[in-house]
Scaffold this motif. Structure first.
Motif, PDB file in Angstrom:
ATOM      1  N   VAL A  15     -32.940  13.159  -0.245  1.00 47.89           N
ATOM      2  CA  VAL A  15     -33.086  12.964   1.196  1.00 47.89           C
ATOM      3  C   VAL A  15     -32.938  11.485   1.533  1.00 47.89           C
ATOM      4  N   VAL A  16     -33.627  10.625   0.779  1.00 47.89           N
ATOM      5  CA  VAL A  16     -33.548   9.186   1.029  1.00 47.89           C
ATOM      6  C   VAL A  16     -32.114   8.696   0.872  1.00 47.89           C
ATOM      7  N   ALA A  17     -31.445   9.167  -0.175  1.00 47.78           N
ATOM      8  CA  ALA A  17     -30.073   8.722  -0.420  1.00 47.78           C
ATOM      9  C   ALA A  17     -29.147   9.093   0.730  1.00 47.78           C
ATOM     10  N   LEU A  18     -29.335  10.291   1.292  1.00 39.48           N
ATOM     11  CA  LEU A  18     -28.481  10.711   2.408  1.00 39.48           C
ATOM     12  C   LEU A  18     -28.833   9.988   3.698  1.00 39.48           C
ATOM     13  N   LEU A  19     -30.139   9.864   3.974  1.00 42.48           N
ATOM     14  CA  LEU A  19     -30.558   9.200   5.209  1.00 42.48           C
ATOM     15  C   LEU A  19     -30.130   7.737   5.241  1.00 42.48           C
ATOM     16  N   TRP A  20     -30.140   7.094   4.091  1.00 40.84           N
ATOM     17  CA  TRP A  20     -29.839   5.670   4.013  1.00 40.84           C
ATOM     18  C   TRP A  20     -28.506   5.440   3.310  1.00 40.84           C
ATOM     19  N   ARG A  21     -27.576   6.363   3.515  1.00 41.55           N
ATOM     20  CA  ARG A  21     -26.320   6.319   2.765  1.00 41.55           C
ATOM     21  C   ARG A  21     -25.415   5.176   3.181  1.00 41.55           C
ATOM     22  N   GLY A  22     -25.539   4.685   4.409  1.00 41.87           N
ATOM     23  CA  GLY A  22     -24.664   3.626   4.878  1.00 41.87           C
ATOM     24  C   GLY A  22     -23.235   4.121   4.986  1.00 41.87           C
ATOM     25  N   GLU A  23     -22.315   3.196   4.926  1.00 46.37           N
ATOM     26  CA  GLU A  23     -20.902   3.555   5.049  1.00 46.37           C
ATOM     27  C   GLU A  23     -20.348   3.911   3.683  1.00 46.37           C
ATOM     28  N   ALA A  24     -19.684   5.058   3.613  1.00 42.14           N
ATOM     29  CA  ALA A  24     -19.159   5.515   2.328  1.00 42.14           C
ATOM     30  C   ALA A  24     -18.032   4.595   1.855  1.00 42.14           C
ATOM     31  N   PRO A  25     -18.061   4.219   0.559  1.00 42.08           N
ATOM     32  CA  PRO A  25     -16.972   3.380   0.038  1.00 42.08           C
ATOM     33  C   PRO A  25     -15.676   4.172  -0.040  1.00 42.08           C
ATOM     34  N   PRO A  26     -14.535   3.508   0.026  1.00 41.26           N
ATOM     35  CA  PRO A  26     -13.255   4.221  -0.062  1.00 41.26           C
ATOM     36  C   PRO A  26     -13.139   4.949  -1.402  1.00 41.26           C
ATOM     37  N   ARG A  27     -12.516   6.123  -1.362  1.00 35.57           N
ATOM     38  CA  ARG A  27     -12.342   6.910  -2.576  1.00 35.57           C
ATOM     39  C   ARG A  27     -10.865   7.205  -2.785  1.00 35.57           C
ATOM     40  N   ARG A  28     -10.501   7.289  -4.042  1.00 37.29           N
ATOM     41  CA  ARG A  28      -9.139   7.660  -4.367  1.00 37.29           C
ATOM     42  C   ARG A  28      -8.959   9.161  -4.179  1.00 37.29           C
ATOM     43  N   GLY A  29      -7.717   9.555  -4.028  1.00 34.83           N
ATOM     44  CA  GLY A  29      -7.427  10.969  -3.913  1.00 34.83           C
ATOM     45  C   GLY A  29      -7.393  11.429  -2.474  1.00 34.83           C
ATOM     46  N   PRO A  30      -7.271  12.748  -2.278  1.00 33.93           N
ATOM     47  CA  PRO A  30      -7.180  13.301  -0.919  1.00 33.93           C
ATOM     48  C   PRO A  30      -8.434  12.983  -0.098  1.00 33.93           C
ATOM     49  N   LYS A  31      -8.220  12.771   1.167  1.00 33.00           N
ATOM     50  CA  LYS A  31      -9.341  12.511   2.069  1.00 33.00           C
ATOM     51  C   LYS A  31     -10.195  13.770   2.195  1.00 33.00           C
ATOM     52  N   PRO A  32     -11.536  13.641   2.084  1.00 34.98           N
ATOM     53  CA  PRO A  32     -12.395  14.821   2.224  1.00 34.98           C
ATOM     54  C   PRO A  32     -12.167  15.509   3.571  1.00 34.98           C
ATOM     55  N   ARG A  33     -12.244  16.816   3.553  1.00 35.95           N
ATOM     56  CA  ARG A  33     -11.990  17.580   4.775  1.00 35.95           C
ATOM     57  C   ARG A  33     -13.106  17.388   5.800  1.00 35.95           C
ATOM     58  N   PHE A  34     -14.334  17.247   5.316  1.00 39.57           N
ATOM     59  CA  PHE A  34     -15.482  17.100   6.208  1.00 39.57           C
ATOM     60  C   PHE A  34     -16.226  15.816   5.871  1.00 39.57           C
ATOM     61  N   SER A  35     -17.305  15.587   6.583  1.00 40.76           N
ATOM     62  CA  SER A  35     -18.171  14.438   6.328  1.00 40.76           C
ATOM     63  C   SER A  35     -19.606  14.872   6.565  1.00 40.76           C
ATOM     64  N   VAL A  36     -20.539  14.058   6.080  1.00 41.47           N
ATOM     65  CA  VAL A  36     -21.951  14.354   6.321  1.00 41.47           C
ATOM     66  C   VAL A  36     -22.225  14.401   7.825  1.00 41.47           C
ATOM     67  N   ASP A  37     -21.696  13.440   8.561  1.00 43.84           N
ATOM     68  CA  ASP A  37     -21.909  13.410  10.010  1.00 43.84           C
ATOM     69  C   ASP A  37     -21.317  14.651  10.683  1.00 43.84           C
ATOM     70  N   GLY A  38     -20.190  15.117  10.193  1.00 46.70           N
ATOM     71  CA  GLY A  38     -19.583  16.316  10.761  1.00 46.70           C
ATOM     72  C   GLY A  38     -20.414  17.555  10.514  1.00 46.70           C
ATOM     73  N   VAL A  39     -21.003  17.643   9.320  1.00 46.88           N
ATOM     74  CA  VAL A  39     -21.887  18.776   9.002  1.00 46.88           C
ATOM     75  C   VAL A  39     -23.112  18.744   9.905  1.00 46.88           C
ATOM     76  N   VAL A  40     -23.694  17.548  10.090  1.00 49.60           N
ATOM     77  CA  VAL A  40     -24.887  17.413  10.939  1.00 49.60           C
ATOM     78  C   VAL A  40     -24.557  17.752  12.393  1.00 49.60           C
ATOM     79  N   ALA A  41     -23.399  17.326  12.862  1.00 46.20           N
ATOM     80  CA  ALA A  41     -22.990  17.628  14.239  1.00 46.20           C
ATOM     81  C   ALA A  41     -22.855  19.130  14.448  1.00 46.20           C
ATOM     82  N   ALA A  42     -22.285  19.827  13.460  1.00 47.61           N
ATOM     83  CA  ALA A  42     -22.144  21.282  13.570  1.00 47.61           C
ATOM     84  C   ALA A  42     -23.512  21.955  13.582  1.00 47.61           C
ATOM     85  N   ALA A  43     -24.415  21.494  12.724  1.00 46.52           N
ATOM     86  CA  ALA A  43     -25.765  22.063  12.684  1.00 46.52           C
ATOM     87  C   ALA A  43     -26.504  21.800  13.992  1.00 46.52           C
TER      88      ALA A  43
END
Length: 239
Positions: A15-43
């Motif tokens: 919970v702490v890690a997600l709440l205080w996740r900050g800005e996600a660092p760039p990742r190699r490979g395909p861009k993720p389809r969703f995001s934590v913020d998108g999941v929270v917005a849907a909920a």
């Protein structure tokens, strides 16, 4: 440490890690389809439309057009989702009231908590569960403590003052969805009962009879004013 204690500790860490996740660092490979913020917005949309009980990992997945298993890549489970939901529902506190009057500032802070919770009544249940505060909730702490900064109270007493105000506010929000005038509605519903059984409950009948319609539904102001007055009396004693 037992398996249950390990699970709780791991859950809190997640919970702490997600709440205080900050800005996600760039990742190699395909861009993720969703995001934590998108999941929270849907909920949040589900909770706004159908209430907190309707929020499940399955219902959120359906709203996003994916599978429940796919969501676990972003939010590991319901405990983490609830923590994120609460922090998003609170929103940032309004700017601190201008001027040196701590009473007005604290009263305005309590009113802002009430208004924010009233916008999303389902957030009250989450706020009243044991939980790890997120960055937004802590910003509300900061705003409330700023109003008390110059008073001769200990840190624990200042936090208890905020807890008293939040408890009062949240209890009123729990009643509010039942009607715009919960006290008036209660009086109307009890009227026939008290009229018939006034001899058994004389003080209750007298209290309801003495409460004029214009004086009802003032519990928010009355309760906040009494807490503020009590804090002022304590500060005066120590000064």
């Amino acid at each position: 440490m037992s398996a249950e204690e390990r699970d709780r500790a791991t859950g809190a860490d997640g919970v702490v890690a997600l709440l205080w996740r900050g800005e996600a660092p760039p990742r190699r490979g395909p861009k993720p389809r969703f995001s934590v913020d998108g999941v929270v917005a849907a909920a949040t949309e589900i909770a706004d439309g159908r209430g907190l009980d309707a929020v499940t990992m399955q219902s959120v997945a359906e709203r996003l057009g994916t599978t429940k298993m796919a969501l676990y890549r972003y939010v590991p489970g319901r405990v983490e989702l609830d923590a994120l939901l609460l922090d998003a529902a609170l929103g940032d506190p309004p700017p601190a009231a201008a001027g040196p009057d701590w009473r007005a500032a604290l009263t305005a802070w309590a009113g802002a908590v009430h208004a924010r919770a009233l916008d999303r009544p389902w957030s009250v249940e989450l706020a009243q569960r044991p939980h790890v505060p997120g960055p937004v909730e802590l910003s509300w702490f900061e705003a409330g403590l700023a109003a008390l900064a110059d008073l001769p109270l200990s840190g624990a007493e200042k936090l208890d003052t905020l807890a008293l105000l939040v408890g009062h506010v949240m209890s009123l929000v729990r009643q509010q969805p039942r009607g715009a005038s919960p006290e008036g509605d209660l009086a109307a519903g009890l009227g026939p009962v008290l009229a018939e059984h006034a001899a058994d409950y004389p003080r209750t009948a007298a209290a309801f009879a003495d409460a004029e319609p214009g004086g009802r539904d003032d519990a928010l102001r009355f309760g906040v004013a009494r807490v503020v007055a009590g804090v002022a009396a304590l500060a005066a004693e120590r000064a």
